[in-house]
Design an enzyme around this catalytic site. Structure first.
Site, PDB file in Angstrom:
ATOM      1  N   SER A 111      43.483 -18.189  -4.473  1.00  0.00           N
ATOM      2  CA  SER A 111      43.088 -19.527  -4.921  1.00  0.00           C
ATOM      3  C   SER A 111      41.588 -19.779  -4.828  1.00  0.00           C
ATOM      4  O   SER A 111      41.093 -20.759  -5.400  1.00  0.00           O
ATOM      5  CB  SER A 111      43.822 -20.584  -4.088  1.00  0.00           C
ATOM      6  OG  SER A 111      45.215 -20.422  -4.217  1.00  0.00           O
TER       7      SER A 111
ATOM      8  N   GLU B  66      -3.324  18.458  32.435  1.00  0.00           N
ATOM      9  CA  GLU B  66      -3.049  19.626  31.609  1.00  0.00           C
ATOM     10  C   GLU B  66      -4.241  20.543  31.348  1.00  0.00           C
ATOM     11  O   GLU B  66      -4.058  21.734  31.118  1.00  0.00           O
ATOM     12  CB  GLU B  66      -2.477  19.157  30.255  1.00  0.00           C
ATOM     13  CG  GLU B  66      -1.138  18.446  30.340  1.00  0.00           C
ATOM     14  CD  GLU B  66       0.001  19.384  30.692  1.00  0.00           C
ATOM     15  OE1 GLU B  66      -0.078  20.594  30.359  1.00  0.00           O
ATOM     16  OE2 GLU B  66       0.963  18.929  31.338  1.00  0.00           O
TER      17      GLU B  66
END
Length: 756
Positions: free
Chosen positions: A457, A88
């Site tokens: 239950s 770059e």
């Protein structure tokens, strides 16, 4: 004459030069009147990825606005930095933000590019890219370029090259949703930046120019050409040797995604963690702060839990028979028509297929791939009672779900019933597995934390626990006979019944709970008082304000699976308070600990001092909610429910195990809670929009199989140690029928409290 001409040229050059200088100064002044504040770069705080891990270090989920892992420049290997410089900005360490030599070189190259109709080259430096990414837009204009140049110079004067590189490497987009080099290294190679090879570093350094264009999956040759360009630039600039370059150039680009064995499928659990952390630190912060969250989840146990839950739901669903095909299509061009049908959430591993033909013995099917297969009669038997011919169920053109069994396929469908399954460590409340539904993609509603259901239950245990706490012994006799309860002025009397409508007569307290007898439960509640039972239910967190009416003791109140499982966990650990815990540790992006579940204090802990004595660990005292003797008595009775009662299907696992089933009126919900000294497991199964599951659907037949299948997978990993017996408990033998202490070997083991 020549002198005058040269003088004219000189004056003209001076004039135009002066004009050019003033023009340049004017442009700089005009376009930089409102420059953004570049000093903000010193406070760089990019949005980071938050990651959630299991207790054994496997990734569960990651959340981010931008998928980024911040990495300091000191942690980036030199060759990776050099790859970016070579790709770059060759003169990065020499220029002041703007590379005039690079601009001149690009200008000369662009003349040739224009002539040859090639793309023009840019000459933006890394500093300019930082300025553009952070401070400016992508607008193509003179104004933006002037601002970019001026800001680049200012940034270069204010920040070190290392700081600029750190900004660049963490902010840049690398494709596939990855921001920053650390995220790119994971996305493309499943590596940390420190582990990248030169070839891999060169590939990543070549991406910012055009991430999509250089994607090796879309265009391998172009991607390799770009990578090789970076490698050659590194060689030319003296960053790598000839042998290193040759080795890198001949290396193919091989992408590697994250190992699936290191990923955990637990979407309901992850969503629960996300909600907790968002409440602690804020929703925006959760998606941007880059938290590392270590959870309580056991990855292997989660996998086993999910498989067990899915298998049990499918088993129940098949008992109800085949509902109907997904669709009906013409067999002309069947593959194209089949592919037009959208995928259905919840299919999981099932494949969509169309029936091409069927007879008595088999159906021939076509899959979306164009492949054909067969379904034999044996794998359609579940679809209807006494089925004699497949053609009576499946017709040509029917679109169905199938499962590949290797040599053939089987008819399948997505269950309509749903529910949840959770596994918790009763010693500390840590959630080890969390399955909030059949499939998160179908419905994100978490049936462990969010669904308010009637426990039936399953709540009876706490009626009996209330009695045990008040001194009622397990060998006491109660009548299992009709009972009528007055509910108050103007209210009809309540006449509860047992599940099968029968009566056992005189039975022990223990037998009544083992067999889940409704009428004895009502008598026990009458003896201790309905308000005492309600207080117990509230104390254990099942329901903070239970309704004060007798049907509540048979499960007509509402609770969540999490609350019910946690209550049984308190009994399992001897009566000590626990809170469901999902998170062990939260760290910020710098590794600082923000939260730790274990708040024990280490006295004398000094890092790095090997001469220290063993430090003292101060463990905060736990709050005891129930006395340990009453808890053990209930556990002993629920162990009897496994040996002789409603949970007897679990007895085959040969481990210390207590359990209680639960079934609501009309079988709208079915439950099973089971626990060992190490784990408490809770599940319920029911329709999301409550309706009956069928007359024969009970906690034992529908919910219990979830835990049964789960224990088949994990029981060999569990400790065989028995539940701890409190010092004030006496173990005796009693006659099962009369409850009297006996020396007979036919008597059952009973846990009685010693008299003070």
């Amino acid at each position: 004459m020549i002198k005058k001409f040269l003088l004219f040229i000189l004056k003209s050059a001076l004039l135009f030069g002066t004009i050019a200088v003033f023009t340049a100064l004017f442009l700089v002044f005009y376009y930089t009147k409102d420059l953004p504040d570049y000093s903000q770069l010193a406070k760089y705080h990019p949005p980071l990825t938050t990651r959630i891990y299991s207790s054994d270090g496997k990734l569960i989920e990651q959340y981010a606005k931008e998928n980024r892992i911040f990495v300091s420049i000191d942690s980036v290997p030199l060759y990776l930095v050099q790859a970016f410089i070579a790709a770059e900005d060759k003169n990065f360490f020499d220029h002041q933000g703007i590379d005039f030599i690079g601009i001149l070189r690009a200008a000369i190259s662009n003349v040739n590019n224009v002539i040859n109709n090639r793309r023009l080259e840019g000459a933006s430096t890394i500093t300019q890219q930082v300025v553009k990414n952070f401070l400016l837009t992508n607008e193509r204009s003179i104004a933006r370029k002037v601002k970019e140049a001026v800001l680049s110079y200012m940034v270069s004067k204010t920040f070190s090259k290392q700081q600029i590189l750190e900004l660049y490497l963490n902010q840049t987009f690398f494709g596939k949703g990855s921001y920053g080099v650390a995220s790119a290294a994971q996305t493309y190679f499943n590596k940390s930046v420190e582990d990248l090879t030169i070839a891999e570093a060169s590939f990543i350094a070549g991406l910012p120019k055009a991430p999509s264009k250089f994607d090796p999956i879309k265009n391998y040759e172009r991607s390799k050409e770009r990578r090789d360009y970076v490698i050659n630039r590194m060689l030319e600039d003296g960053y790598i040797s000839v042998s290193e370059a040759e080795e890198a150039l001949k290396t193919p680009i091989i992408l590697k995604s994250r190992d699936k064995n290191n990923l955990v499928k637990a979407p309901y659990f992850a969503e629960a963690v996300r909600a907790i952390v968002s409440d602690l630190y804020g929703n925006d912060e959760f998606y941007t702060e880059g938290f590392t969250i270590i959870t309580t989840l056991d990855s292997a146990m989660q996998k086993d839990a999910e498989e067990s839950f899915v298998q049990a739901l499918r088993q129940y669903d098949r008992l109800k028979g085949f509902r109907k095909p997904l669709a009906k299509i013409s067999l002309e061009n069947w593959q194209a028509k089949l592919n037009e049908i959208p995928a259905q959430a919840g299919a999981r591993e099932y494949e969509m297929a169309v029936v091409l033909s069927s007879n008595d013995h088999e159906a021939i099917i076509g899959l979306k791939t164009g492949q054909k297969g067969r379904i034999p009669l044996s794998d359609v038997k579940w679809a209807r009672t006494n089925i004699k011919s497949i053609s009576s169920i499946l017709k040509a053109g029917d679109v169905i779900f199938t499962e590949n069994l290797g040599q053939h396929y089987a008819l399948r469908q997505i269950p309509e019933v749903n529910g949840g399954f959770v596994v918790v460590d009763p010693s500390n409340g840590c959630v080890k597995a969390h399955v909030g539904g059949y499939d998160f993609d179908v419905n994100k509603f978490d049936r462990i934390l969010q669904a308010k259901r009637q426990p039936g239950s399953a709540v009876k245990s706490f009626v009996y626990l209330s009695a045990l706490e008040r001194g009622v012994e397990p060998n006491r006799i109660f009548e299992d006979a009709p009972i009528e309860i007055t509910q108050g002025p103007g209210m009809p009397s309540w006449r509860p019944k047992n599940y099968k409508g029968d009566f056992l007569g005189a039975v022990t307290f223990r037998t009544a709970l083992e067999k889940s007898r409704n009428l004895v439960t009502v008598r026990v509640a009458k003896q201790v008082g309905i308000r005492s039972v309600a207080e117990m239910i509230s104390r254990l967190g099942i329901n903070s304000a239970p309704p004060i009416y007798y049907s509540m003791i048979l499960g007509s109140l509402e609770t969540t699976l999490s609350q019910m499982t946690n209550a049984y966990g308190i009994v399992a650990n001897g009566g000590f308070q626990i809170v469901p815990s999902y998170i062990e540790l939260i760290q910020d992006k710098n590794g600082k600990i923000l939260y730790k579940r274990d708040d024990s204090e280490c006295i004398g802990c000094t890092a790095g001092d090997e001469d220290n004595d063993i430090p003292e660990i101060k463990i905060p005292p736990k709050k005891q909610l129930i006395d340990s003797a009453s808890c053990y008595q209930l556990t002993s009775i629920l162990q009897g429910a496994v040996q002789r009662g409603t949970s007897s299907r679990l007895a085959k696992h040969k481990i210390p195990l207590a359990a209680k089933t639960g079934t609501t009126n009309n079988s709208y919900d079915t439950w099973n809670i089971a626990y060992t000294p190490d784990l408490v497991m809770g599940t319920y199964v029911g329709f999301d929009n409550p309706r009956t599951m069928g007359k024969t659907a009970t906690g034992a037949s529908v919910a219990l199989p979830v835990i049964d299948i789960f224990l088949e997978k994990i029981s060999d990993k569990l400790s065989k140690a028995e539940f701890d017996v409190p010092d004030n408990i006496e173990i005796v033998r009693v006659d099962r029928s009369t409850g009297q202490i006996t020396d007979s070997k036919s008597g059952i083991i009973e846990a009685l409290k010693m008299q003070k």
